[in-house]
Design a protein around this motif. Structure first.
Motif, mmCIF file in Angstrom:
data_model
loop_
_atom_site.group_PDB
_atom_site.id
_atom_site.type_symbol
_atom_site.label_atom_id
_atom_site.label_comp_id
_atom_site.label_asym_id
_atom_site.label_seq_id
_atom_site.Cartn_x
_atom_site.Cartn_y
_atom_site.Cartn_z
ATOM 1 N N VAL A 80 5.850 -13.015 1.684
ATOM 2 C CA VAL A 80 7.153 -13.216 1.065
ATOM 3 C C VAL A 80 6.966 -14.086 -0.166
ATOM 4 O O VAL A 80 6.380 -15.170 -0.081
ATOM 5 C CB VAL A 80 8.128 -13.915 2.031
ATOM 6 N N THR A 81 7.423 -13.606 -1.314
ATOM 7 C CA THR A 81 7.481 -14.430 -2.520
ATOM 8 C C THR A 81 8.952 -14.638 -2.843
ATOM 9 O O THR A 81 9.826 -14.202 -2.082
ATOM 10 C CB THR A 81 6.757 -13.754 -3.707
ATOM 11 N N ALA A 82 9.232 -15.259 -3.956
ATOM 12 C CA ALA A 82 10.621 -15.547 -4.324
ATOM 13 C C ALA A 82 11.467 -14.291 -4.453
ATOM 14 O O ALA A 82 12.660 -14.303 -4.173
ATOM 15 C CB ALA A 82 10.662 -16.332 -5.634
ATOM 16 N N ASP A 83 10.853 -13.182 -4.845
ATOM 17 C CA ASP A 83 11.647 -11.973 -5.099
ATOM 18 C C ASP A 83 11.103 -10.703 -4.454
ATOM 19 O O ASP A 83 11.564 -9.620 -4.764
ATOM 20 C CB ASP A 83 11.797 -11.763 -6.607
ATOM 21 N N GLU A 84 10.122 -10.823 -3.550
ATOM 22 C CA GLU A 84 9.520 -9.613 -2.991
ATOM 23 C C GLU A 84 9.012 -9.834 -1.576
ATOM 24 O O GLU A 84 8.520 -10.903 -1.232
ATOM 25 C CB GLU A 84 8.356 -9.175 -3.889
ATOM 26 N N LEU A 85 9.136 -8.782 -0.789
ATOM 27 C CA LEU A 85 8.483 -8.697 0.515
ATOM 28 C C LEU A 85 7.355 -7.682 0.371
ATOM 29 O O LEU A 85 7.581 -6.578 -0.139
ATOM 30 C CB LEU A 85 9.449 -8.183 1.582
ATOM 31 N N GLN A 86 6.160 -8.051 0.798
ATOM 32 C CA GLN A 86 5.041 -7.123 0.736
ATOM 33 C C GLN A 86 4.422 -7.021 2.116
ATOM 34 O O GLN A 86 4.261 -8.017 2.811
ATOM 35 C CB GLN A 86 3.984 -7.599 -0.262
ATOM 36 N N PHE A 87 4.091 -5.785 2.492
ATOM 37 C CA PHE A 87 3.456 -5.512 3.766
ATOM 38 C C PHE A 87 2.115 -4.852 3.495
ATOM 39 O O PHE A 87 2.061 -3.843 2.786
ATOM 40 C CB PHE A 87 4.344 -4.602 4.627
ATOM 41 N N ARG A 88 1.047 -5.439 4.028
ATOM 42 C CA ARG A 88 -0.296 -4.873 3.859
ATOM 43 C C ARG A 88 -0.820 -4.547 5.250
ATOM 44 O O ARG A 88 -0.915 -5.424 6.107
ATOM 45 C CB ARG A 88 -1.217 -5.865 3.149
ATOM 46 N N GLN A 129 -5.236 3.064 0.151
ATOM 47 C CA GLN A 129 -6.614 2.967 -0.303
ATOM 48 C C GLN A 129 -7.531 3.010 0.902
ATOM 49 O O GLN A 129 -7.242 2.379 1.919
ATOM 50 C CB GLN A 129 -6.878 1.648 -1.022
ATOM 51 N N SER A 130 -8.642 3.725 0.757
ATOM 52 C CA SER A 130 -9.706 3.678 1.752
ATOM 53 C C SER A 130 -10.852 2.905 1.129
ATOM 54 O O SER A 130 -11.437 3.353 0.139
ATOM 55 C CB SER A 130 -10.146 5.089 2.154
ATOM 56 N N LEU A 131 -11.143 1.735 1.677
ATOM 57 C CA LEU A 131 -12.171 0.838 1.156
ATOM 58 C C LEU A 131 -13.221 0.598 2.236
ATOM 59 O O LEU A 131 -12.993 0.926 3.411
ATOM 60 C CB LEU A 131 -11.526 -0.484 0.726
ATOM 61 N N PRO A 132 -14.340 0.001 1.879
ATOM 62 C CA PRO A 132 -15.370 -0.257 2.894
ATOM 63 C C PRO A 132 -14.883 -1.091 4.077
ATOM 64 O O PRO A 132 -15.367 -0.917 5.193
ATOM 65 C CB PRO A 132 -16.460 -1.002 2.102
ATOM 66 N N ASP A 133 -13.897 -1.982 3.851
ATOM 67 C CA ASP A 133 -13.408 -2.812 4.960
ATOM 68 C C ASP A 133 -12.259 -2.169 5.728
ATOM 69 O O ASP A 133 -11.710 -2.768 6.644
ATOM 70 C CB ASP A 133 -13.007 -4.202 4.458
ATOM 71 N N GLY A 134 -11.886 -0.945 5.377
ATOM 72 C CA GLY A 134 -10.848 -0.253 6.134
ATOM 73 C C GLY A 134 -9.881 0.508 5.247
ATOM 74 O O GLY A 134 -10.030 0.575 4.033
ATOM 75 N N ASN A 135 -8.909 1.075 5.899
ATOM 76 C CA ASN A 135 -7.845 1.825 5.228
ATOM 77 C C ASN A 135 -6.682 0.875 5.022
ATOM 78 O O ASN A 135 -6.249 0.202 5.957
ATOM 79 C CB ASN A 135 -7.398 3.001 6.102
ATOM 80 N N TRP A 136 -6.165 0.832 3.795
ATOM 81 C CA TRP A 136 -5.099 -0.094 3.446
ATOM 82 C C TRP A 136 -3.850 0.659 2.998
ATOM 83 O O TRP A 136 -3.934 1.547 2.163
ATOM 84 C CB TRP A 136 -5.530 -1.003 2.298
ATOM 85 N N LEU A 137 -2.732 0.271 3.555
ATOM 86 C CA LEU A 137 -1.416 0.692 3.070
ATOM 87 C C LEU A 137 -0.759 -0.576 2.553
ATOM 88 O O LEU A 137 -0.676 -1.580 3.279
ATOM 89 C CB LEU A 137 -0.567 1.287 4.193
ATOM 90 N N THR A 138 -0.321 -0.556 1.320
ATOM 91 C CA THR A 138 0.410 -1.684 0.758
ATOM 92 C C THR A 138 1.776 -1.163 0.344
ATOM 93 O O THR A 138 1.884 -0.190 -0.400
ATOM 94 C CB THR A 138 -0.324 -2.276 -0.468
ATOM 95 N N ALA A 139 2.813 -1.797 0.868
ATOM 96 C CA ALA A 139 4.185 -1.392 0.566
ATOM 97 C C ALA A 139 4.978 -2.648 0.232
ATOM 98 O O ALA A 139 4.854 -3.662 0.918
ATOM 99 C CB ALA A 139 4.802 -0.674 1.754
ATOM 100 N N SER A 140 5.769 -2.559 -0.818
ATOM 101 C CA SER A 140 6.562 -3.737 -1.185
ATOM 102 C C SER A 140 7.999 -3.343 -1.508
ATOM 103 O O SER A 140 8.294 -2.202 -1.843
ATOM 104 C CB SER A 140 5.933 -4.456 -2.379
ATOM 105 N N ARG A 141 8.844 -4.348 -1.399
ATOM 106 C CA ARG A 141 10.258 -4.152 -1.676
ATOM 107 C C ARG A 141 10.795 -5.425 -2.310
ATOM 108 O O ARG A 141 10.576 -6.523 -1.808
ATOM 109 C CB ARG A 141 11.001 -3.866 -0.368
ATOM 110 N N ARG A 142 11.477 -5.240 -3.428
ATOM 111 C CA ARG A 142 12.150 -6.391 -4.035
ATOM 112 C C ARG A 142 13.235 -6.882 -3.078
ATOM 113 O O ARG A 142 13.890 -6.083 -2.416
ATOM 114 C CB ARG A 142 12.781 -6.013 -5.369
ATOM 115 N N ILE A 143 13.403 -8.167 -3.038
ATOM 116 C CA ILE A 143 14.430 -8.737 -2.171
ATOM 117 C C ILE A 143 15.775 -8.569 -2.867
ATOM 118 O O ILE A 143 15.973 -9.026 -3.986
ATOM 119 C CB ILE A 143 14.154 -10.219 -1.859
ATOM 120 N N ARG A 144 16.667 -7.842 -2.207
ATOM 121 C CA ARG A 144 18.013 -7.591 -2.735
ATOM 122 C C ARG A 144 18.993 -8.361 -1.869
ATOM 123 O O ARG A 144 19.388 -7.891 -0.805
ATOM 124 C CB ARG A 144 18.314 -6.101 -2.719
ATOM 125 N N ARG A 145 19.325 -9.519 -2.333
ATOM 126 C CA ARG A 145 20.236 -10.371 -1.554
ATOM 127 C C ARG A 145 21.675 -9.890 -1.744
ATOM 128 O O ARG A 145 22.060 -9.525 -2.845
ATOM 129 C CB ARG A 145 20.078 -11.814 -2.008
#
Length: 147
Positions: A80-88, A129-145
């Motif tokens: 969580v940042t000031a304006d975004e939620l990110q899920f990795r 992304q498929s990288l040597p350390d695994g498969n990564w899904l990165t999804a983010s959403r701006r925080i809409r208050r």
């Protein structure tokens, strides 16, 4: 450090799950993701949508990367940042065929793909992304208050 370089902003909150690929653990993740979303100012509808998208991503890993096995490792980071939620999301199962990951439209008569549709519909950005350390899904959403 020069003036043109920016210092990365530390996340306001960072929650990490490391779990086996057993569907029974999804309830704990759903409850936490929902609470994180509400805590940062999302309304109930937004929090539910984010929770559903993360749940679908995890279910897809269990189903497709681990083929239903319950002994696979899954790592989920919620930032969580000031304006975004990110899920990795990282797994070490079978790498996805990126050409076959598709989001079917609602009402489509093809089986599957609705989870991917939900994820892409709810999130602002989604990448795989498929990288040597695994498969990564990165999804983010701006925080809409709510106003």
């Amino acid at each position: 450090m020069s003036e043109s370089e920016t210092i990365p902003v530390a996340p306001a909150m960072h929650v990490t799950f490391v779990m086996c690929s057993h569907p029974d653990y999804l309830a704990v993740v759903r409850a936490t993701v929902n609470q994180v979303a509400v805590t940062v100012g999302c309304d109930e509808k937004q929090a539910m949508a984010l929770t559903m998208a993360v749940d679908e991503a995890l279910a897809n890993v269990i189903r497709h990367a681990y083929h239903g096995r319950t002994d696979g490792r899954i790592e989920l980071q919620c930032l969580v940042t000031a304006d975004e939620l990110q899920f990795r999301l990282r797994d070490t199962g079978e790498a996805p065929d990126l050409a076959r990951i598709c989001a079917h439209r609602e009402g489509c008569d093809q089986i599957g793909g609705l989870g991917t549709h939900i994820i892409r519909d709810v999130m602002d950005t989604v990448s795989y992304q498929s990288l040597p350390d695994g498969n990564w899904l990165t999804a983010s959403r701006r925080i809409r208050r709510p106003a």
